[in-house]
Design a protein around this motif. Structure first.
Motif, PDB file in Angstrom:
ATOM      1  N   LYS A 124       0.838  -1.195   0.000  1.00  0.00           N
ATOM      2  CA  LYS A 124       0.000   0.000   0.000  1.00  0.00           C
ATOM      3  C   LYS A 124       0.876   1.249   0.000  1.00  0.00           C
ATOM      4  CE  LYS A 124      -3.581   2.394   2.650  1.00  0.00           C
ATOM      5  NZ  LYS A 124      -4.074   3.125   1.560  1.00  0.00           N
ATOM      6  N   TYR A 125       0.455   2.218  -0.782  1.00  0.00           N
ATOM      7  CA  TYR A 125       1.126   3.505  -0.822  1.00  0.00           C
ATOM      8  C   TYR A 125       0.141   4.601  -0.428  1.00  0.00           C
ATOM      9  CZ  TYR A 125       5.236   1.548  -3.060  1.00  0.00           C
ATOM     10  OH  TYR A 125       6.373   0.829  -3.308  1.00  0.00           O
ATOM     11  N   TYR A 126       0.670   5.636   0.181  1.00  0.00           N
ATOM     12  CA  TYR A 126      -0.129   6.791   0.598  1.00  0.00           C
ATOM     13  C   TYR A 126       0.277   7.997  -0.234  1.00  0.00           C
ATOM     14  CZ  TYR A 126      -1.058   4.026   4.800  1.00  0.00           C
ATOM     15  OH  TYR A 126      -1.434   3.037   5.664  1.00  0.00           O
ATOM     16  N   LYS A 142       9.077   7.364  -3.688  1.00  0.00           N
ATOM     17  CA  LYS A 142       8.692   7.044  -5.067  1.00  0.00           C
ATOM     18  C   LYS A 142       7.681   8.064  -5.557  1.00  0.00           C
ATOM     19  CE  LYS A 142       9.486   2.182  -4.537  1.00  0.00           C
ATOM     20  NZ  LYS A 142       9.659   1.087  -5.397  1.00  0.00           N
ATOM     21  N   ASP A 144       4.548   8.646  -8.693  1.00  0.00           N
ATOM     22  CA  ASP A 144       3.745   8.007  -9.731  1.00  0.00           C
ATOM     23  C   ASP A 144       4.071   8.634 -11.082  1.00  0.00           C
ATOM     24  OD1 ASP A 144       2.356  10.425  -9.839  1.00  0.00           O
ATOM     25  OD2 ASP A 144       0.549   9.649  -8.877  1.00  0.00           O
ATOM     26  N   LEU A 167       4.665   9.149  -3.444  1.00  0.00           N
ATOM     27  CA  LEU A 167       3.986   7.969  -2.917  1.00  0.00           C
ATOM     28  C   LEU A 167       4.769   7.464  -1.709  1.00  0.00           C
ATOM     29  CD1 LEU A 167       3.299   6.109  -6.284  1.00  0.00           C
ATOM     30  CD2 LEU A 167       1.656   7.422  -4.924  1.00  0.00           C
ATOM     31  N   SER A 196       5.363   4.643   1.099  1.00  0.00           N
ATOM     32  CA  SER A 196       5.110   3.241   1.451  1.00  0.00           C
ATOM     33  C   SER A 196       4.802   3.149   2.948  1.00  0.00           C
ATOM     34  CB  SER A 196       6.332   2.383   1.121  1.00  0.00           C
ATOM     35  OG  SER A 196       7.397   2.711   2.003  1.00  0.00           O
ATOM     36  N   GLN A 255       7.884   3.939   4.855  1.00  0.00           N
ATOM     37  CA  GLN A 255       8.181   5.370   4.875  1.00  0.00           C
ATOM     38  C   GLN A 255       7.242   6.126   5.816  1.00  0.00           C
ATOM     39  OE1 GLN A 255       8.011   5.609   0.654  1.00  0.00           O
ATOM     40  NE2 GLN A 255      10.227   5.949   0.463  1.00  0.00           N
TER      41      GLN A 255
END
Length: 125
Positions: free
Chosen positions: A2-4, A33, A35, A41, A43, A46
């Motif tokens: 999942k990424y926020y 990261k 997009d 993004l 993780s 993170q």
């Protein structure tokens, strides 16, 4: 995994998005990261790391020291002793500040008591 988004990370910690951008600019959030549109993004790891940065900042650790910590984490396990020493030293600084604040709060409470008493005495007259 999942990424926020930056707005989700911002909401999770109740801090402005600009603070997250600043932290990244200062090197406190390595390897973020993006997009295809260039949006950050975060993780799960993170987000956890960001929580550490925030509690260090909330306890008044300077950005330069937090950056040193981040660099040591990125460097790897051979810096664990350095990180431990940093956290022990920071803990002592936090405890000293808490002690100072506690003493200062006693002075504030004395003033509140004094002024409350003075106001009550005025009402009686």
């Amino acid at each position: 995994m999942k990424y926020y988004s930056i707005s989700e990370a911002s909401a999770k910690f109740n801090i402005p998005e600009s603070t997250l951008r600043y932290y990244e600019k200062k090197g406190l959030l390595p390897q973020i990261k993006r997009d295809k549109a260039g949006r950050r993004l975060f993780s799960e790891d993170q987000i956890t790391f960001l929580g550490i940065i925030i509690y260090l900042k909330n306890t008044h650790m300077p950005i330069s020291d937090i950056k040193q910590y981040v660099d040591w984490v990125v460097e790897g396990d051979n810096t664990i002793e350095l990180r431990l020493r940093m956290f022990k030293n920071h803990k002592q600084a936090v405890l000293a500040e808490i002690s100072l604040m506690t003493e200062s709060l006693k002075g504030i409470d004395k003033k509140i008591t004094r002024y409350t008493k003075l106001i009550q005495e005025r009402k009686v007259e």
